[in-house]
Design an enzyme around this catalytic site. Sequence first.
Site, PDB file in Angstrom:
ATOM      1  N   ASP A  67      -2.194   3.542   0.972  1.00 28.14           N
ATOM      2  CA  ASP A  67      -1.769   4.917   0.657  1.00 28.14           C
ATOM      3  C   ASP A  67      -0.261   4.973   0.820  1.00 28.14           C
ATOM      4  O   ASP A  67       0.254   4.837   1.943  1.00 28.14           O
ATOM      5  CB  ASP A  67      -2.432   5.926   1.595  1.00 28.14           C
ATOM      6  CG  ASP A  67      -3.717   6.498   1.036  1.00 28.14           C
ATOM      7  OD1 ASP A  67      -3.818   6.632  -0.195  1.00 28.14           O
ATOM      8  OD2 ASP A  67      -4.624   6.801   1.821  1.00 28.14           O
ATOM      9  N   ARG A 143       2.007  17.165  -0.759  1.00 28.44           N
ATOM     10  CA  ARG A 143       1.611  16.017  -1.570  1.00 28.44           C
ATOM     11  C   ARG A 143       1.553  16.399  -3.046  1.00 28.44           C
ATOM     12  O   ARG A 143       1.524  15.524  -3.911  1.00 28.44           O
ATOM     13  CB  ARG A 143       0.239  15.509  -1.126  1.00 28.44           C
ATOM     14  CG  ARG A 143       0.190  15.034   0.309  1.00 28.44           C
ATOM     15  CD  ARG A 143      -1.240  14.781   0.760  1.00 28.44           C
ATOM     16  NE  ARG A 143      -1.827  13.630   0.070  1.00 28.44           N
ATOM     17  CZ  ARG A 143      -3.132  13.348   0.095  1.00 28.44           C
ATOM     18  NH1 ARG A 143      -3.979  14.134   0.769  1.00 28.44           N
ATOM     19  NH2 ARG A 143      -3.589  12.284  -0.530  1.00 28.44           N
ATOM     20  N   LYS A 173      -4.842  10.907  -8.557  1.00 28.56           N
ATOM     21  CA  LYS A 173      -5.861  11.498  -7.699  1.00 28.56           C
ATOM     22  C   LYS A 173      -5.549  12.979  -7.481  1.00 28.56           C
ATOM     23  O   LYS A 173      -4.419  13.405  -7.694  1.00 28.56           O
ATOM     24  CB  LYS A 173      -5.948  10.737  -6.368  1.00 28.56           C
ATOM     25  CG  LYS A 173      -4.680  10.708  -5.529  1.00 28.56           C
ATOM     26  CD  LYS A 173      -4.841   9.727  -4.374  1.00 28.56           C
ATOM     27  CE  LYS A 173      -3.664   9.776  -3.438  1.00 28.56           C
ATOM     28  NZ  LYS A 173      -3.698   8.730  -2.404  1.00 28.56           N
ATOM     29  N   HIS A 174      -6.569  13.779  -7.146  1.00 27.40           N
ATOM     30  CA  HIS A 174      -7.962  13.404  -6.931  1.00 27.40           C
ATOM     31  C   HIS A 174      -8.771  14.019  -8.067  1.00 27.40           C
ATOM     32  O   HIS A 174      -9.112  15.195  -7.994  1.00 27.40           O
ATOM     33  CB  HIS A 174      -8.462  13.908  -5.588  1.00 27.40           C
ATOM     34  CG  HIS A 174      -7.597  13.482  -4.415  1.00 27.40           C
ATOM     35  ND1 HIS A 174      -6.449  14.138  -4.046  1.00 27.40           N
ATOM     36  CD2 HIS A 174      -7.731  12.433  -3.552  1.00 27.40           C
ATOM     37  CE1 HIS A 174      -5.911  13.539  -2.984  1.00 27.40           C
ATOM     38  NE2 HIS A 174      -6.666  12.498  -2.664  1.00 27.40           N
ATOM     39  N   HIS A 186     -12.036  15.570   4.108  1.00 20.98           N
ATOM     40  CA  HIS A 186     -12.183  14.586   5.184  1.00 20.98           C
ATOM     41  C   HIS A 186     -13.173  15.081   6.236  1.00 20.98           C
ATOM     42  O   HIS A 186     -13.825  14.277   6.904  1.00 20.98           O
ATOM     43  CB  HIS A 186     -10.837  14.332   5.884  1.00 20.98           C
ATOM     44  CG  HIS A 186      -9.837  13.601   5.053  1.00 20.98           C
ATOM     45  ND1 HIS A 186      -9.049  14.236   4.121  1.00 20.98           N
ATOM     46  CD2 HIS A 186      -9.489  12.292   5.027  1.00 20.98           C
ATOM     47  CE1 HIS A 186      -8.254  13.340   3.559  1.00 20.98           C
ATOM     48  NE2 HIS A 186      -8.498  12.160   4.080  1.00 20.98           N
ATOM     49  N   ASP A 255     -12.917   8.439  -3.728  1.00 22.37           N
ATOM     50  CA  ASP A 255     -12.123   8.620  -2.521  1.00 22.37           C
ATOM     51  C   ASP A 255     -12.901   7.933  -1.389  1.00 22.37           C
ATOM     52  O   ASP A 255     -14.054   7.512  -1.563  1.00 22.37           O
ATOM     53  CB  ASP A 255     -11.917  10.107  -2.239  1.00 22.37           C
ATOM     54  CG  ASP A 255     -10.639  10.389  -1.457  1.00 22.37           C
ATOM     55  OD1 ASP A 255     -10.094   9.451  -0.857  1.00 22.37           O
ATOM     56  OD2 ASP A 255     -10.204  11.556  -1.434  1.00 22.37           O
TER      57      ASP A 255
END
Length: 340
Positions: A67, A143, A173-174, A186, A255
């Site tokens: 990453d 991001r 992504k995503h 997550h 992912d």
Amino acid sequence: MSKTPLALFVGMPNPTLSDDEFAMFRETNPLGLFVGRRNQKNPEQVRILIERFREAVGRDDAPVFTDQEGGRVQHLDAGPWPLFRSFGAFAELAGRDFELGKRALRLSSQAMGAMMTELGLSSGCSPVLDLVFSTTSAVIGARSFGPDPDFIAALGREVVDGLLETGNMPVMKHIPGHGRATLDSHKERPVVDASRETLEATDFKPFVALKDTPWAMVAHVVYSAYDKELPASISPVMHDVIRKDMGYEGVLISDCIFMESLQGTMPERVAQVLDAGFDIALHSHGDIPESEAAAKAARPLTDAAIARIEAGKARLGNLKIDVRAAHAEVEDMFKTVLAA
């Protein structure tokens, strides 16, 4: 060792490959390795780790991903490596001077790509093409390039092309978009209730605009307008939406399956991703027992997936640049504009 690699990326806990891990990788033959901050301490160590993994699986081009977006998501952030700015920072720069912002982002992407390629890393799993709104989960934040899909697509193009030029594989992504998710996938399962018309006009647009990107990572997000129960990464319905409605023909990798939007054991999650039709499951943490269990649940890459992977490789360039000089030039661009 299976002749065809498994449709699986695995991780490992340490900066060095143990003899037992080497033997396990040799036996199971996963397609690739995913390395994080815990695995990357200095350039020589990273190069040796990558060489050892490739030796274990018997493929000198076996993909090794990390990453490395910039900002708070950059796993090459120790030792001698320069620190790169977030996409949100480049969006701010482009908002003040669009052409300069694009030039700075292209050069930064080339610097980051060259840095990774020199280490033997195949990809930093970038760019992020998710929109961001006031309600978006903080897991996205800076991001993202912002809320405008056309602006995101224009800046995302600079990242994709800059990485390709330096021989580093972009992974958008995503897909098909995490921006309307208010929860962090997550930790729990986000559900997006926006209509198909809304999604097609907004979240999907950057991915469609950059559908020539060789790889894409699929979100663990439920899009209830299409599938009321399953996250995109394990939904056959969403697989078809991405392939047919959005027209994406590249490699589709999930992912990380450790994320708690998914349910079941890790082997069950591997099977769910592959059963839905996606090319590769990403199992990015893992010790030996976990990786072996994931490998037993995986299956060899399909011929179609192999063809997509090879098509992506054919687009990699070999531009060589001075990483530190390019990084310094980008920083000068920011200083010039932000000081004005």
